[in-house]
Design an enzyme around this catalytic site. Structure first.
Site, PDB file in Angstrom:
ATOM      1  N   HIS A  60      79.045  63.951  25.427  1.00 10.74           N
ATOM      2  CA  HIS A  60      78.589  63.004  24.340  1.00 10.74           C
ATOM      3  C   HIS A  60      78.895  63.823  22.938  1.00 10.74           C
ATOM      4  O   HIS A  60      79.274  65.038  22.846  1.00 10.74           O
ATOM      5  CB  HIS A  60      77.081  63.330  24.559  1.00 10.74           C
ATOM      6  CG  HIS A  60      76.532  62.999  25.864  1.00 10.74           C
ATOM      7  ND1 HIS A  60      75.566  63.634  26.644  1.00 10.74           N
ATOM      8  CD2 HIS A  60      77.030  61.654  26.566  1.00 10.74           C
ATOM      9  CE1 HIS A  60      75.285  62.828  27.682  1.00 10.74           C
ATOM     10  NE2 HIS A  60      75.988  62.066  27.805  1.00 10.74           N
ATOM     11  N   TYR A  77      69.744  73.752  23.094  1.00 11.06           N
ATOM     12  CA  TYR A  77      70.697  73.868  22.281  1.00 11.06           C
ATOM     13  C   TYR A  77      70.029  73.340  20.884  1.00 11.06           C
ATOM     14  O   TYR A  77      69.132  72.515  20.910  1.00 11.06           O
ATOM     15  CB  TYR A  77      71.812  72.956  22.625  1.00 11.06           C
ATOM     16  CG  TYR A  77      71.680  71.198  22.786  1.00 11.06           C
ATOM     17  CD1 TYR A  77      71.692  70.329  22.027  1.00 11.06           C
ATOM     18  CD2 TYR A  77      71.040  71.011  24.233  1.00 11.06           C
ATOM     19  CE1 TYR A  77      71.511  69.045  22.421  1.00 11.06           C
ATOM     20  CE2 TYR A  77      70.893  70.007  24.620  1.00 11.06           C
ATOM     21  CZ  TYR A  77      71.182  68.897  23.887  1.00 11.06           C
ATOM     22  OH  TYR A  77      70.857  67.516  24.018  1.00 11.06           O
ATOM     23  N   GLU A 107      68.683  89.791  20.073  1.00 13.97           N
ATOM     24  CA  GLU A 107      68.374  88.549  19.068  1.00 13.97           C
ATOM     25  C   GLU A 107      69.287  87.460  19.407  1.00 13.97           C
ATOM     26  O   GLU A 107      70.487  87.624  19.358  1.00 13.97           O
ATOM     27  CB  GLU A 107      69.011  89.189  17.711  1.00 13.97           C
ATOM     28  CG  GLU A 107      68.611  88.327  16.484  1.00 13.97           C
ATOM     29  CD  GLU A 107      68.946  89.171  15.035  1.00 13.97           C
ATOM     30  OE1 GLU A 107      70.116  89.337  14.678  1.00 13.97           O
ATOM     31  OE2 GLU A 107      67.856  89.766  14.448  1.00 13.97           O
ATOM     32  N   ARG A 146      76.249  66.412  32.733  1.00 15.48           N
ATOM     33  CA  ARG A 146      75.879  65.606  31.481  1.00 15.48           C
ATOM     34  C   ARG A 146      76.966  65.530  30.376  1.00 15.48           C
ATOM     35  O   ARG A 146      77.135  66.513  30.041  1.00 15.48           O
ATOM     36  CB  ARG A 146      74.673  66.167  30.976  1.00 15.48           C
ATOM     37  CG  ARG A 146      73.371  66.440  31.955  1.00 15.48           C
ATOM     38  CD  ARG A 146      72.153  67.074  31.145  1.00 15.48           C
ATOM     39  NE  ARG A 146      71.101  67.018  31.956  1.00 15.48           N
ATOM     40  CZ  ARG A 146      70.192  66.128  32.183  1.00 15.48           C
ATOM     41  NH1 ARG A 146      69.823  65.061  31.587  1.00 15.48           N
ATOM     42  NH2 ARG A 146      69.041  66.364  32.922  1.00 15.48           N
ATOM     43  N   ASN A 150      67.069  71.208  21.329  1.00 14.85           N
ATOM     44  CA  ASN A 150      66.609  70.299  22.699  1.00 14.85           C
ATOM     45  C   ASN A 150      66.786  71.249  23.831  1.00 14.85           C
ATOM     46  O   ASN A 150      67.494  72.183  23.636  1.00 14.85           O
ATOM     47  CB  ASN A 150      67.880  69.349  22.828  1.00 14.85           C
ATOM     48  CG  ASN A 150      67.854  68.324  21.381  1.00 14.85           C
ATOM     49  OD1 ASN A 150      66.934  67.995  21.140  1.00 14.85           O
ATOM     50  ND2 ASN A 150      68.989  68.122  20.885  1.00 14.85           N
ATOM     51  N   LYS A 193      76.439  71.827  17.406  1.00 15.31           N
ATOM     52  CA  LYS A 193      75.562  72.540  18.257  1.00 15.31           C
ATOM     53  C   LYS A 193      75.729  73.961  18.609  1.00 15.31           C
ATOM     54  O   LYS A 193      76.866  74.320  18.564  1.00 15.31           O
ATOM     55  CB  LYS A 193      75.657  71.828  19.685  1.00 15.31           C
ATOM     56  CG  LYS A 193      75.514  70.180  19.422  1.00 15.31           C
ATOM     57  CD  LYS A 193      75.685  69.411  20.785  1.00 15.31           C
ATOM     58  CE  LYS A 193      75.467  68.104  20.533  1.00 15.31           C
ATOM     59  NZ  LYS A 193      75.723  67.129  21.895  1.00 15.31           N
ATOM     60  N   HIS A 247      80.781  66.822  24.006  1.00 15.80           N
ATOM     61  CA  HIS A 247      80.147  68.139  24.591  1.00 15.80           C
ATOM     62  C   HIS A 247      79.495  67.566  25.976  1.00 15.80           C
ATOM     63  O   HIS A 247      78.844  66.618  25.913  1.00 15.80           O
ATOM     64  CB  HIS A 247      79.085  68.740  23.749  1.00 15.80           C
ATOM     65  CG  HIS A 247      78.566  69.816  24.422  1.00 15.80           C
ATOM     66  ND1 HIS A 247      77.082  69.369  25.008  1.00 15.80           N
ATOM     67  CD2 HIS A 247      78.651  71.122  24.775  1.00 15.80           C
ATOM     68  CE1 HIS A 247      76.883  70.856  25.582  1.00 15.80           C
ATOM     69  NE2 HIS A 247      77.725  71.665  25.276  1.00 15.80           N
ATOM     70  N   GLU A 269      75.694  57.194  18.517  1.00 21.37           N
ATOM     71  CA  GLU A 269      75.957  58.166  19.839  1.00 21.37           C
ATOM     72  C   GLU A 269      77.613  57.545  20.370  1.00 21.37           C
ATOM     73  O   GLU A 269      77.852  56.394  20.572  1.00 21.37           O
ATOM     74  CB  GLU A 269      75.204  57.831  21.008  1.00 21.37           C
ATOM     75  CG  GLU A 269      75.394  58.660  22.106  1.00 21.37           C
ATOM     76  CD  GLU A 269      74.094  58.453  23.077  1.00 21.37           C
ATOM     77  OE1 GLU A 269      74.184  59.421  24.050  1.00 21.37           O
ATOM     78  OE2 GLU A 269      73.558  57.656  23.158  1.00 21.37           O
ATOM     79  N   ASP A 293      76.805  57.864  31.827  1.00 20.89           N
ATOM     80  CA  ASP A 293      77.718  58.518  31.797  1.00 20.89           C
ATOM     81  C   ASP A 293      78.892  58.367  32.654  1.00 20.89           C
ATOM     82  O   ASP A 293      80.158  58.569  32.312  1.00 20.89           O
ATOM     83  CB  ASP A 293      77.366  60.224  31.954  1.00 20.89           C
ATOM     84  CG  ASP A 293      76.393  60.721  30.724  1.00 20.89           C
ATOM     85  OD1 ASP A 293      76.440  60.003  29.803  1.00 20.89           O
ATOM     86  OD2 ASP A 293      75.931  61.762  31.103  1.00 20.89           O
ATOM     87  N   GLN A 351      67.022  70.507  14.717  1.00 19.20           N
ATOM     88  CA  GLN A 351      66.543  70.238  15.842  1.00 19.20           C
ATOM     89  C   GLN A 351      67.068  71.215  17.211  1.00 19.20           C
ATOM     90  O   GLN A 351      68.004  71.397  17.247  1.00 19.20           O
ATOM     91  CB  GLN A 351      67.082  68.647  16.273  1.00 19.20           C
ATOM     92  CG  GLN A 351      66.379  68.041  17.381  1.00 19.20           C
ATOM     93  CD  GLN A 351      66.931  66.439  17.417  1.00 19.20           C
ATOM     94  OE1 GLN A 351      67.047  65.976  16.625  1.00 19.20           O
ATOM     95  NE2 GLN A 351      67.170  66.000  18.703  1.00 19.20           N
TER      96      GLN A 351
END
Length: 183
Positions: free
Chosen positions: A62, A132, A28, A59, A49, A72, A119, A143, A170, A47
């Protein structure tokens, strides 16, 4: 599911119960009631992603600011990443500190990142599919970002810097002192 809080208050590593047999396995991956009891708060995700990246892709780091801040729940569906968060909550005893966790399709761990954290992740395998859930919708004007090699935070990515693949955006993120405030 096992919930383990990290040194950064509110950040949890989740380890699912995996049932294996000759057919494969079952787990699960998310149950709202179990999740909210495990982290001790109500979080409603709105949401999902997903990204696919090659080895060496970094990455981040952010975050979203103000009323658009996001919590998240992250995991890896394929491959392996070093997942990193930095505490940006100004009132926190661990402000400016980071926590890193290895997430992979094999270990099936998940990482809960509350609002107020930057993150990012670094792909360690040849490729990785990263997934995520967010508890707030993305808003471009809200942002924020933190440069991956900030000297104050001093993240140990344990990867050759010259082999990192980082977007131009970045590469130009500010350091901790100059980063946008989360609240």
């Amino acid at each position: 599911m096992t919930f383990t809080e990290t040194k950064l208050k509110g950040c949890f590593i989740l380890e699912p119960k995996i049932v294996k047999d000759e057919r494969g396995y079952f787990m699960e991956s998310f149950n709202e009631k179990t999740f909210q009891e495990g982290i001790g708060q109500k979080v409603t995700f709105v949401q999902d992603n997903q990204s696919f990246s090659n080895k060496g892709v970094l990455r981040g780091l952010h975050y979203q600011c103000g009323k658009y801040a996001q919590a998240k729940l992250v995991r890896v569906l394929q491959g392996e990443v070093l997942d990193v968060v930095v505490d940006l909550r100004p009132e926190s005893k661990t402000y400016g500190e980071y926590h890193a966790v290895l997430l992979s399709a094999e270990n099936k761990k998940q990482f809960f990142v509350p609002r107020g954290f930057a993150h990012g992740f670094l792909v360690l395998s040849e490729t990785a599919t990263f997934f995520y859930k967010c508890d707030n919708f993305y808003n471009a004007a809200s942002e924020g970002g933190l440069i991956f090699n900030d000297e104050t935070v001093n993240i140990n990515w344990n990867f050759p810097i010259n082999e990192l693949i980082i977007s131009e955006k970045d590469q130009n993120l500010p350091n901790l002192v100059n980063a946008k405030k989360v609240w």
